[in-house]
Design an enzyme around this catalytic site. Structure first.
Site, PDB file in Angstrom:
ATOM      1  CD  GLU A  27     -57.118  49.261  17.125  1.00 23.19           C
ATOM      2  OE1 GLU A  27     -57.422  50.183  17.888  1.00 23.19           O
ATOM      3  OE2 GLU A  27     -57.885  48.337  16.812  1.00 23.19           O
ATOM      4  CE  LYS A  32     -62.690  46.353  20.786  1.00 20.81           C
ATOM      5  NZ  LYS A  32     -62.691  46.843  19.414  1.00 20.81           N
TER       6      LYS A  32
END
Length: 304
Positions: free
Chosen positions: A28, A163
């Protein structure tokens, strides 16, 4: 789908590797423009590509450049994204039509990187951590588009878990509802990005890249929609103390709420704030877990 050539640009190296059925790993670009400060962002991105090559695969960094979903960025393009930083639009699925039609730039999230990888024919994608269900989502409805993409797009995503700024339990529940297999690489417990454990169980523990590749191959051959999430714990020597990092995460979230920050600004703000609160230690951990995921992604791609 000849019309796609107007919106999709695949580098010659990546095209050649795919044609020859050599392993390719997508990467990404939000981690470059929004995830780290310059110049660490560019250094990290180039090191990740190097690690993937050292492990026998071809790297394909994905970004939106000049209105094209670019799969396989050059070193100059990565430098451009790193220097431009937050001025590059953080692009999720909803942003693609406007950015492409306006011929603008965008940094791809997990969602848009999966889209670009799938369009190019890449099956493996290595990142840091996925988005998920945010804390307090029962009232805010703040749920990352990454989870929907995992349910729809046939790409295997290697990460260090969701996360740890998120609600990990609800994130796992959402993935279960959408039928996304959550695999622990050598672990039965979901990693929590900065730390190796979270207290939540994954669906299956698989101990080798071949086992993971075999399971994903079966998923593809059976026509089962969507991707697979492979969670890879941060290396022991870089794992942060859970109490310490969670205290800093909670402090950052409190400030974020107080300032009224929400939506796609939330994650970049929190990661930056946590980095400052930890004196840069969280950034060092972030970089190392990305390197670790790149190694595993390349090995899975080679087996696949």
């Amino acid at each position: 789908m000849d019309y796609l050539k107007n919106y999709l640009s695949v580098s010659p190296e990546v095209q050649e590797a795919l044609a020859e059925k050599r392993p390719v790993v997508a990467l990404e670009s939000t981690i470059i423009s929004h995830g780290m400060p310059y110049p660490q962002n560019v250094e990290t991105a180039m090191n990740v590509e190097k690690i993937i090559r050292e492990n026998g695969a071809v790297p394909a960094t994905v970004a939106i450049l000049g209105g094209k979903l670019t799969v396989g960025c050059t070193a100059d393009q990565i430098e451009y994204l790193g220097q431009k930083g937050l001025a590059v639009t953080k692009a999720s699925r909803r942003d693609l039509p406007v950015l492409l039609s306006r011929r603008e730039d965008g940094a791809t999230t997990v969602t848009t990187t999966m889209i670009g990888a799938a369009l190019a024919g890449i099956r493996v994608f290595a990142t840091g951590g996925i988005g998920g269900v945010h804390r307090g989502a029962e009232t805010t409805m703040d749920i990352s588009a990454d989870l929907e993409e995992l349910a729809e797009t046939p790409v295997l995503v290697v990460c260090a878990g969701a996360k740890s700024i998120l609600d990990l339990g609800l994130t796992l529940e959402y993935l279960e509802t959408r039928g996304v297999p959550v695999i622990g690489y050598g672990t039965e417990e979901l990693p929590a990005f900065y730390t190796r454990t979270s207290g939540f169980k994954v669906d299956y523990r698989l101990d080798t890249p071949k086992e993971i590749a075999d399971a994903f191959r079966v998923k593809l051959e059976c026509g089962l929609r969507g991707g697979m999430l492979v969670t890879n714990p941060i290396p022991e020597e870089y794992s942060m103390d859970p109490e310490y990092i969670n205290a800093n995460i909670n402090a950052a979230i409190e400030e974020c709420n107080r300032l009224g920050i929400h939506g796609k600004q939330t994650t970049p703000y929190l990661l930056d704030k946590i980095q400052k609160l930890t004196g840069g230690d969280s950034l060092k951990a972030n970089i190392q877990l990305v390197y670790n995921n790149a190694r595993l992604g390349a090995k899975i791609a080679a087996e696949l």
